[in-house]
Design an enzyme around this catalytic site. Sequence first.
Site: not given
Length: 298
Positions: A109, A111
Site C-alpha cells: 500500500d 498512503d
Amino acid sequence: MDNTSIITQLAKPKDEDNICPSPDKVSNSSLKKHRSRSIFSPFFCCFRHYHDHHVEAPPANNKTHALPPPPEENGGPPKCEQVQLAPPAEFLLPEVSIEDYGRSCVVIDLDETLVHSSFKPISNADFVVPVEIDGNVHQVYVLKRPHVDHFLQKMGELFECVLFTASLAKYADPVADLLDQSGVFRARLFRDSCVFHRGNYVKDLSRLGRQLSKVIIVDNSPASYIFHPENAVPVQSWFDEMADTELLELLPIFEDLSKEEDVYSFLQSLKDRTSDICKSSQPAGVALYQRKEISIVI
C-alpha cells in the site's frame, strides 16, 4: 471532485484511543488501526476485528487463478470519476519476469503505509506533487515514512513488489516516481483496479494473476484486504511520527517469508503466536521475536 477524494486515507487516531478498540468504536467503513509499540499487535487486533464483526469474505481456500465475479455494488455506485466498477478483462499483473520467477509477490500500500500526504502545507515535506483537479492545480505535500528507502530496497531484493493503492493514479503515480526511483515496483495498481465492496475500495488479490499461496499484502487498512485476511501483514497507520521504526522492524519477518513456498502457514503461525501472547498472563512487553542476531522486544 473533492480534493481529498483523490487520496484514500485513514483518519489519524486520537491519542487516547486504545490499541484494540472495543467493537462499538469500529465500523466496516473505517476499520481504523491504532498506534502501538508492539510489532505484533496489528496481527491480533486486525484478525480479532474480522471475527468480532462477522465480516463476510470469500472462503479461505479460494486459492485459484480464476477471476472472481464482477464487483459488488452496495448503496449505489460512487462517482464515476472516482472508481471504475467494471472488472478488468484480464489479470491485473503481467506475466512474471524471469528475474522474479519463483519469488512471492508482495502487494504494498502507499498512503499511511509508506507515506503520508496532505493538501495542507508541511514544512518538512519530502516531496511536493502538483495534482490537477477540475482544471485547477493543487500542491500535495508528501512525507516519507522513516526507513522507507531501506525497506523498499530490501523488499525488492526478496520479492516481486507491486504498488497497490486505492488512491487515484493522477496523485499516486507521480508520488511513486519520486519514492521509487530505483524501480522496486514491478507494477503499479490504482483505484480503478480495486473492487468497490460495501463502501470500501478492496484490493482483490485473486485478480492479480498470481498463486495466492505466494501473495502477501502489506497495508494499514484491514478493509483493503477484507477478501484475503490470511494473506495480510498489517502495519500501523503512519502520519508524522519521525521516530517510527515499524518498516525496519518488519524486515526480519519478510526475510523469513521470502523463504516460504506457502505463505499461509507462516502467517497463521505468526497470528497464533501473537494471539497466545495477548492471552498470556505475562506483563505487557514480555514477548520476543528472534531471528538470527535480531531480537525485537514488544
